[in-house]
Design an enzyme around this catalytic site. Sequence first.
Site, PDB file in Angstrom:
ATOM      1  N   GLY A   1       0.782  -1.226   0.000  1.00 42.13           N
ATOM      2  CA  GLY A   1       0.000   0.000   0.000  1.00 42.13           C
ATOM      3  C   GLY A   1       0.816   1.279   0.000  1.00 42.13           C
TER       4      GLY A   1
ATOM      5  N   TYR B   1     -11.593   5.631  13.648  1.00 42.11           N
ATOM      6  CA  TYR B   1     -10.494   5.896  12.714  1.00 42.11           C
ATOM      7  C   TYR B   1     -10.280   7.397  12.561  1.00 42.11           C
ATOM      8  CZ  TYR B   1      -7.986   6.121   8.233  1.00 42.11           C
ATOM      9  OH  TYR B   1      -7.089   6.399   7.235  1.00 42.11           O
TER      10      TYR B   1
END
Length: 264
Positions: A18, A154
């Site tokens: 990623g 988050y």
Amino acid sequence: MHIELKNRKAIVTGSTAGIGRAIAEGLARAGAAVVINGRTQERVDAALREMRTLLPEAELTGVAADIATAVGCTALFEHAPDADILVNNAGTARLNNFFDQVDDEWLDLFQLNVMSGVRAARHYVPKMVERGWGRVVFISSESGLNIPKEMIDYGVTKTAILAVSRGLAELVAGTGVTVNAVLPGPTNSEILSKWMNSAAKEQGITQAQAEREFLAAARPTTLINRFATTEEVANMVVYACSEQASATTGAALRVDGGVVRSIA
């Protein structure tokens, strides 16, 4: 602009795939000796093999350590006791229902997304200050400004990262060490790509269609009307780690495709 990072050692946490992987490759291409990190030896070894094939001249090492824990951070520090560049990228996100979450889920996410970077900065930054040069980058998110209702935890961790980054920049002001946060928007990272692939299969559509539907529903303010690539995010990080970025510190550098509707 030519960015030259020879004779600089960089640590990129969470860099086996990623955005972290793209950052590690970008720094290596610029000449830095790079330490990659992942939770398992298998993932670290695979990433090293692939990167060494791609960049045979690069100086690359890796350490398997779960830096969501103090023990894992200690393992990282033992493998790489010093660094000129620290990129705190390790983190994750989980779709959830706020009312169903329990305390441990919040605390576990905070340990990985926030405390891993706190511990790393606490270890590496004092030596950077002593030398009079260093670069620290925290990977936050546009979700730290636009808190997503589907993963409030988050968003909170990414807001906390912005606070840590700015506070640390204030703490080391005038030392030659810069501290910045980079805020990606929707990006074709490992986690988000898996979500989009799963959504596409459930709906019987292509992943590209799933991404467009996600943007229309969840990020309608996007100005590029697509997901960013991991390389586009990495480019900003590599710049922030360069000599050329010596006057950029205490900043929240957005690579969000214009999702955040702000001119500041």
